[in-house]
Design a protein around this motif. Structure first.
Motif: not given
Length: 809
Positions: A567-574, A593-599
């Motif tokens: 969740d923290d990683a996705l917030a930072l990426l957004r 694309a990095t967001i897709a990888r973390v998802l």
């Protein structure tokens, strides 16, 4: 303009001498006090209320309270580099030990104002005695950058430093909070108005009138000043001595306005003559900015054009493109029509801001002047710059082509610029090489791009354009990393840091540390990556390139993802996606694309599939380097979706393209994905592809790609660790795959009391309320807060709380 290129007017650094016959304002001097000054003294009132006069009287009465530095400000001081150069020069007059690092920063990274302020604050905090900094006529400062950097100074002022500001308007600082904390003393128009007693002293003693008490009281209530203007003028009361030797004088600003108005009435057109004389005088004495200002005020555009044309090289070197553009935009269009060097300066000033409207037609006009038959029709003030004009025009055409995405034209114009540049034109040759390198990078020809970047770095370093050296070093390191040459990238970035160690802080320093963090991530060296990330962020945005704002968030997000904090990683990426700006560099790793990888790593296959659908990508697309990272991400999604056969078609093409382009990083990832696709379809060649990936990765320890492949790669890793051709790397990856990245401990840990203050900084409590909660003085809370900010490498309360969260404090 670089700090050491600015001609400072010495008299602006002297407090005006007290004038004879001036009414003493004892009540206000007493209010200002002789001791226990607050952090900020604000004297705010309209013109003519005696703000400067009061301050000179007060300082005289204090017998130079502590050490007093004075700056008399003018409109031309709105340039951030000029403003802070004056402030540092004033401080060094009374405290020579202050400001050396700030001067170095202004010289090497003029936009790094946060670092300028931080170094000044550190120097001021080391002083044993109190120091007063007076900024007179602060209302003339219009620059947003100056206002924001001054706010930082106000927020961080050491206890022994006091800022005194006179202004016709309140500065945009948090005055309400300072007022509530008792950090602000205000003198306003109602305070500055004469009392009846002061009016009697002024009218009868200073002005030689003999008025009754009733007359004085009647005049004291009047707002019109016209009745006494002639007396003031004849008495010479508005002449202010600027130095202790009484060699230099100036008019009070209010009286100067009166004189200008009177000149316009009594001698129409005379002002232009005087402005021309002033322009000539300033030009003869080396103050070109003031010379330009007066020439423009006189509307002597030919003279101004000559001055500006000769100033273009120094302005370009000092990155004062905003100043250059402001000057050039003031010219009527016909002035530049036959001045090709001047118009080329206009092109450069607009190109640097991305405003390319009218640039191509301007370049057409400029290059038309290269016809020898037109030589008698044009006006050239700088023959050396005219000699460089063909190469510069070609370079700007290359930049224009790059902005339009025309890579072939970029290379063609760039090569022409390089051919036309003289051997000793290091800036031109370096810029041409960098533009060619950018185009080759975007094409996927990384080997050629790396060669061009190396040429650019060498040229910029020899020419002294050190911030450009760091900018190109980051690009070269990215290219080397994409080629799988992590050790070479590491050497490039460390060479940049060696340059910083030798020359002082430079814009791009933060990016060198961030690049090292990215290399450590590719090697699964998480603690080292976190330490480099911390070093990068501690330097602040002032010493960072435009890409830093999004790139550090991507690095932090990857560390969080490895730790399972999705969740923290996705917030930072957004947030990184909102700030995504690669500057001129090709956008080869879009954050989406990095967001897709973390998802995928977080198990949200539906969201990853939505990204794939929205991306417009297909497994049957032809390879395109600019979208290679996205196609590799699509292969991850297809494999996770059980579509291994479809994924294989795409991966095979990606593998071939990466191999032909010498892009080892992409090739290793393609081979890992190919191994997973073959394993999913029971193809016995899965182990072979995986071993090939490990063998390619082993020399540079490219371990991150295997970890990013997820749990599906574990069986292949375990087999390779027992029987493969790269046993050592496979075992090392397995050993680290379950590790959780830990944060680097602070070099200077927080004390127990600082932790208490940090805990309360999370709340809505004010400074005094925190002091009451901890049963300590407000000054003690301030000291702890400044220590916390310093140790965390931040500049404000919100950032401190955020950084503490990041460090697990």
């Amino acid at each position: 303009m670089e700090a050491n290129d600015i001609l400072l007017v010495e008299t602006k650094l002297h407090a005006p001498r007290r004038r004879r016959g001036v009414v003493e304002r004892a009540r206000l001097v007493e209010r200002l006090g002789l001791a226990d000054l607050p952090a900020l003294v604000l004297v705010s009132a309209p013109a003519g209320f005696g703000k400067t006069t009061l301050l000179t009287e007060w300082l005289g009465a204090t017998g130079d309270y502590g050490r007093t530095a004075w700056v008399s400000l003018e409109h031309s001081d709105s340039d951030p580099t000029v403003f802070w150069s004056y402030v540092v020069a004033a401080l060094q007059k009374v405290a020579p030990e202050v400001g050396a690092r700030a001067v170095a920063t202004l010289r090497s990274a003029p936009t790094a104002l946060e670092n300028v302020v931080s170094s000044l604050v550190n120097d001021l905090a080391a002083l044993d005695d109190d120091l007063v900094l007076v900024l007179d006529d602060y209302h003339v400062i219009e620059s947003v950058e100056v206002q924001e950097s001054m706010r930082l100074l106000v927020d961080r002022l050491p206890a022994q430093t006091h800022l005194v500001v006179s202004s016709r308007a309140d500065p945009p600082w948090p005055l309400g909070g300072m007022r509530a904390r008792g950090d602000l003393l205000e003198i306003r128009a109602t305070d500055l108005r004469f009392t009846v007693s002061e009016a009697a002293t002024y009218l009868n003693d200073a002005s030689g009138l003999a008025l009754s008490d009733a007359d004085v009281e009647a005049l004291a209530g009047r707002t019109e000043a016209g009745a006494t203007l002639d007396v003031l003028e004849r008495s010479n009361l508005f002449v202010v001595a600027l130095d202790d030797h009484r060699h230099w004088y100036r008019y009070h600003h209010l009286f100067a306005d009166v004189l200008r108005a009177r000149l316009d009435i009594e001698h129409p057109g005379r002002a232009s003559v005087l402005h021309r004389r002033a322009a000539d005088w300033f030009d003869a004495h080396g103050d070109r900015p003031e010379a330009v200002r007066h020439a423009l005020a006189a509307q002597d555009f030919p003279k101004a054009a000559e001055l500006v044309e000769r100033a273009v090289p120094s302005l370009r070197r000092a990155r004062q493109d905003a100043t250059l553009r402001e000057w050039l935009d003031a010219f009527p269009s016909e002035i530049m029509r036959n001045r090709p060097v001047l118009e080329l300066g206009w092109v450069g000033a607009h190109m640097v801001t991305g405003d390319v409207g009218g640039v191509e037609s301007a370049l057409d006009r400029i290059e038309a002047w290269l016809d020898p038959e037109r030589a008698d029709e044009m006006i050239v003030s700088d023959a050396d710059e005219f000699a460089r004009l063909p190469a510069q025009a070609a370079m700007y055409r290359a930049g224009l082509a790059l902005l339009r995405g025309d890579l072939a034209a970029t290379i063609t114009h760039g090569e022409r610029a390089a051919d036309l540049s003289a051997t000793d034109d290091l800036l031109g040759r370096g810029a041409a090489a960098a533009l060619i390198g950018l185009a080759q990078w975007a094409r996927g020809d990384l080997e050629s791009a790396a060669r061009q970047y190396a040429v650019a770095i060498a040229a910029f370093e020899e020419a002294g354009y050190l911030a450009d050296v760091l900018g190109c070093s980051l690009g070269l390191a990215d290219i080397q990393s994409a080629r799988g040459h992590l050790s070479a990238a590491e050497r490039t970035l460390n060479a940049g840091l060696d340059l910083v160690a030798a020359q002082g802080p430079l814009r791009g320093t933060a990016d060198m540390h961030l690049g090292l963090a990215e290399i450590h991530l590719e090697r699964n060296e998480f603690d080292e990556a976190a330490a480099c990330l911390q070093a990068s962020c501690a330097l602040g945005d002032g010493l960072a390139l435009g890409q830093h704002a999004y790139r550090w968030r991507v690095v932090e997000a990857r560390l969080r993802a490895v730790a399972g904090q999705y969740d923290d990683a996705l917030a930072l990426l957004r947030e990184a996606e909102r700030r995504y700006d690669t500057d001129y560099s090709p956008a080869v790793r879009p954050v989406s694309a990095t967001i897709a990888r973390v998802l995928l790593a977080a198990g949200d296959l539906d969201a990853a599939q939505r990204w794939a659908a929205d991306s417009g990508l297909s497994a049957d697309d032809d390879p395109d380097y600019l979208r290679e990272y996205e196609h590799l991400t699509l292969a991850h999604v297809l494999l996770a979706s059980g579509r291994a056969v479809e994924a294989t078609r795409s991966i095979e093409r990606l593998r071939t393209a990466a191999e032909q382009g010498g892009r080892i990083g992409s090739l290793v990832e393609a081979l890992v994905l190919l191994a997973l696709a073959r394993r999913a379809t029971d193809d016995p060649r899965a182990r072979e592809a995986f071993d090939d990936a490990l063998i390619l990765a082993a020399p540079e320890r490219l371990a991150g790609v295997f970890l990013d492949a997820g749990p599906q790669a574990n069986a292949l890793l375990q087999n390779a660790a027992r029987h493969g051709r790269a046993v050592e790397l496979a075992a090392a990856i397995l050993a680290g795959s379950g590790a959780t990245p830990t944060r680097q401990a602070l070099i200077d840990p927080l004390t127990e009391r600082e932790r208490d203050v940090l805990r309360l900084l999370r709340t809505d409590l004010t400074g005094p309320e925190i002091a009451a909660e901890l049963v300590v003085s407000l000054n003690t809370v301030r000291t702890h807060t400044k220590n916390i900010f310093s140790k965390l490498g931040v500049t404000n309360r919100r950032a401190a709380v955020r950084r503490a969260d990041e460090l697990g404090l």
